[in-house]
Design an enzyme around this catalytic site. Structure first.
Site, mmCIF file in Angstrom:
data_model
loop_
_atom_site.group_PDB
_atom_site.id
_atom_site.type_symbol
_atom_site.label_atom_id
_atom_site.label_comp_id
_atom_site.label_asym_id
_atom_site.label_seq_id
_atom_site.Cartn_x
_atom_site.Cartn_y
_atom_site.Cartn_z
ATOM 1 N N HIS A 1 0.846 -1.209 0.000
ATOM 2 C CA HIS A 1 0.000 0.000 0.000
ATOM 3 C C HIS A 1 0.876 1.251 0.000
ATOM 4 O O HIS A 1 0.685 2.167 -0.813
ATOM 5 C CB HIS A 1 -0.898 -0.050 1.240
ATOM 6 N N GLU A 2 1.847 1.310 0.912
ATOM 7 C CA GLU A 2 2.659 2.523 1.045
ATOM 8 C C GLU A 2 3.667 2.670 -0.092
ATOM 9 O O GLU A 2 3.787 3.748 -0.682
ATOM 10 C CB GLU A 2 3.387 2.525 2.395
#
Length: 727
Positions: A450-451
């Protein structure tokens, strides 16, 4: 009987963030650096009170004056004498802990107001019999008259944060509406001013002409040129039929203390990049310059692999109803070397993984800017809440061309996502043991993807002020239609300014989809130590976690205003809708009746259809999200995202009815107790507290030992200055 969503239950989870070993391993110089940046973060974090609601500041000061003079153990006897039952006294402690943890009386995750879960007259009796009242009755009575009723008020507009009639916000004066926010954004864009560190206040003259004050957060109050400052844009401007006045000095006493402590930290900085970073941050908080903060962020990106990591400023725009103004936060954390090694391997694989994403190479950044990606144990996280992972800076022009960093907060993950089987809702009994066993490892993979590859991927097509394009407008085609793209970002337009109210949630949804899409990759799973059957379980539980989160998200939807109060949860609901729409039995959601006779529901995911049905659905949706974002197609992006965000009862699974079930069985979000640091002689002492409401309260009572009274008076003065603006 007050709806349970508006108070915190007595058994709310509270956990202490353990960083003792990580802090002990720091050198004395590193400990001093961590201490002074932590002090800056805690002082700045108080600004969140002023960013949340009109009563947040006096409520905080009331609690501080009560609890600094008498800690919970001593106050318990006073409570008994005042007529409180043990349960009511515990409810008071939980409320105080909630105000401290959220830096205000609205939940940082969900933006719903919470009130004390005890009668107002009993809380007043406790205040009146306290040592604080005996010491200074006039002061305490004035505080109570300011916030006592507002603390308990659940008038419709005050139930949640929002703009205009939809809720409360102190990013804007109470007479502002969406039209004012849009006009202000156009003005700011015309002056190349960022909204990140601003608030907006509207006045109307007797003749009916609108005037606006754009207030910049800064230690300096003077609006004219100041020694050491460049690019001053304070002044009075005619814009359309309105007048805008750009002024400095918002949160001035707090910004002064932030700058002073960052200056002290410079003495202990590890290298030139850290020193220059702090220098620019000091300039930013002193003069109200976002450009200086951006320059500091550039040095922060260059500071590769520090032992003590930190970031500070007006960062996330989730709680601005318009999506452009940043909430203050500051964190200090220490590197977890073992976990960071895994994330470093993920970064090393990024250039191989990015082409796997479902859009043409023209829609990806020209060059992947390899970021730091570290796992950190939090020492300090000041603001309204603590996330599990962070991708910063949020300045798109820097992220697109210069880089970013990713952070996973290991000691937060260790305690935030532990689950008891008996409290695990909405899953098949056969899935619960797997979920409990693999949720932590699955979430670690999801956070990483996600990051790094969610927020770190995707190009924005831009035509700058000189007319130059960062793409070939004669050859780049929309992969959905095959036609040449016909829209892009122009001049000073940014992702936040264009997509405004949906920007945060839309981007979180895009990042979550990237995590789901790439978590099936064998190389990714191997990096995190998962192979064979273990890898299959991680994939299944990651997808199962997402669909369950989509159902839980209904808690954060307000039917009366048809609005979402939390960006990440809206994103997860959208993903659930996409997977339900895929059909073929991939996801099933059915109402049931629980063992207690109350309404319940069960959500299930067919693991055998994740690859054949789920992945193609996410692939199509993710590509559409990226195309709309890249091409600044606000109209198309809004239609897509708001369509999937709609919560109706028109057809099964009847989401509005299911929302009542979710509210009935919701579990409160955990609160975290953080340590304090204190200089003792030439050494830094770490002060730790137990993971209870009393421990959290004690940590705040100890947080400002030298200047608590002065800080509280300063906060009240700032709050009074704004008071006429909210009516």
């Amino acid at each position: 009987m007050v709806d349970s969503q508006y108070y915190l239950p007595n058994d709310v989870g509270i956990a202490a963030l353990d960083c003792a070993e990580a802090f002990r391993l720091l050198s004395p110089r590193e400990q001093l650096y961590a201490h002074y940046v932590s002090r800056a973060a805690w002082y700045g974090g108080l600004a969140v009170l002023l960013q949340t609601s009109p009563e947040s500041t006096p409520v905080y000061v009331l609690l501080q004056r009560l609890l600094r003079r008498q800690p919970p153990a001593e106050l318990e006897g006073v409570a008994t004498a005042a007529g409180l039952t043990p349960e009511e006294f515990q409810a008071f402690l939980v409320y105080a802990a909630g105000v401290y943890s959220n830096m205000g009386n609205y939940k940082s995750f969900g933006d719903t107001k919470f009130i004390p879960n005890l009668p107002q007259e009993k809380l007043k009796a406790l205040v009146w019999q306290s040592q604080a009242f005996r010491d200074n009755p006039d002061q305490m009575e004035e505080l109570w008259s300011t916030c006592g009723d507002l603390m308990y008020s659940l008038e419709e507009r005050q139930k949640q944060l929002g703009l205009g009639e939809e809720g409360i916000t102190t990013y804007f004066s109470g007479n502002c509406c969406l039209e004012d926010a849009e006009l202000a954004q156009k003005f700011l864009d015309s002056k190349n001013l960022s909204a990140y560190n601003t608030r907006l206040f509207k006045k109307i003259s007797p003749e009916g002409r609108r005037s606006y004050e754009v207030r910049l957060a800064s230690a300096v109050k003077e609006d004219g040129p100041v020694d050491g400052e460049t690019g001053n844009q304070c002044g009075r401007y005619e814009f359309g039929e309105a007048v805008f006045e750009v002024r400095r000095g918002d949160y001035a006493p707090l910004m002064k203390m932030v700058a002073e402590n960052l200056e002290k930290a410079q003495e202990y900085a590890a290298g030139e990049n850290q020193r220059r970073m702090l220098e620019e941050y000091v300039r930013s908080f002193t003069f109200g310059s976002v450009e200086a903060h951006k320059e500091g962020s550039r040095f922060w990106i260059k500071d590769r692999g520090p032992i003590v990591e930190c970031y500070i400023g007006f960062i996330e725009s989730y709680r601005d109803p318009f999506g452009s103004r940043g909430e203050f936060e500051g964190f200090v954390a220490v590197v977890n070397k073992a976990m960071s090694a895994r994330f470093a391997r993920l970064v090393g694989s990024a250039e191989v993984l990015l082409p796997e994403l479902p859009w043409p190479s023209e829609f990806e950044k020209d060059r992947f800017l390899r970021p730091d990606f570290t796992s950190l144990d939090v020492l300090t996280f000041a603001g309204s809440g603590i996330p599990a992972g962070i991708n910063i800076p949020n300045y798109d022009d820097i992220r697109q061309t210069e880089g970013f960093k990713n952070v996973s907060l290991g000691n937060v993950l260790a305690v935030a996502y532990t689950t008891q089987k008996e409290k695990l809702t909405f899953l098949e009994e056969t899935d619960k043991d797997l979920y409990i066993k693999w949720k932590g490892p699955a979430f670690e993979v999801q956070v990483g993807l996600h990051e790094l590859l969610g927020h770190g991927s995707g190009k924005l097509f831009v035509q700058d002020e000189k007319g130059n394009f960062n793409f070939d407008q004669k050859s780049v085609r929309n992969p959905e239609t095959g036609e040449l793209i016909s829209s892009w970002y122009k001049g000073n337009e940014t992702w936040d300014s264009k997509f405004s109210t949906i920007a945060s949630s839309y981007e979180e949804c895009r990042a979550e989809c990237v995590g789901l899409y790439l978590c099936l990759n064998e190389a990714v799973l191997s990096i995190f130590g998962h192979e064979g059957q273990a890898a299959e379980e991680v994939v299944f539980v990651n997808w199962l976690t997402m669909v369950r989160a989509g159902l839980l998200a209904l808690e954060f939807y307000t039917p009366e205003t048809r609005s979402w109060r939390q960006a990440h949860m809206q994103a997860r609901f959208v993903i659930l809708r996409v997977l339900l729409e895929a059909g073929q039995g991939l996801v099933t959601l059915r109402p049931t009746t629980g063992a207690d006779g109350q309404p319940d529901a069960v959500i299930a995911l067919d693991r055998d259809k994740i690859r054949s049905v789920g992945v193609p659905a996410i692939e199509r949706f993710l590509r559409r999200l990226q195309v709309h974002k890249a091409t600044a197609d606000v109209e198309g992006g809004r239609a897509l995202y708001e369509g999937y965000s709609a919560v109706t009862d028109d057809e099964p699974p009847h989401f509005l009815r299911l929302r009542q079930t979710v509210l009935l069985r919701k579990e409160p979000r955990k609160m975290f107790v953080q340590a304090n640091t204190r200089v003792k002689g030439e050494a830094v002492e770490l002060l730790e507290y137990e993971g209870t409401a009393a421990g959290l309260i004690r940590s705040f009572a100890d947080r400002f030992p030298e200047d608590a009274e002065r800080i509280e008076e300063g906060l009240l003065e700032l709050s009074r200055r704004d008071a006429p603006c909210w009516c």
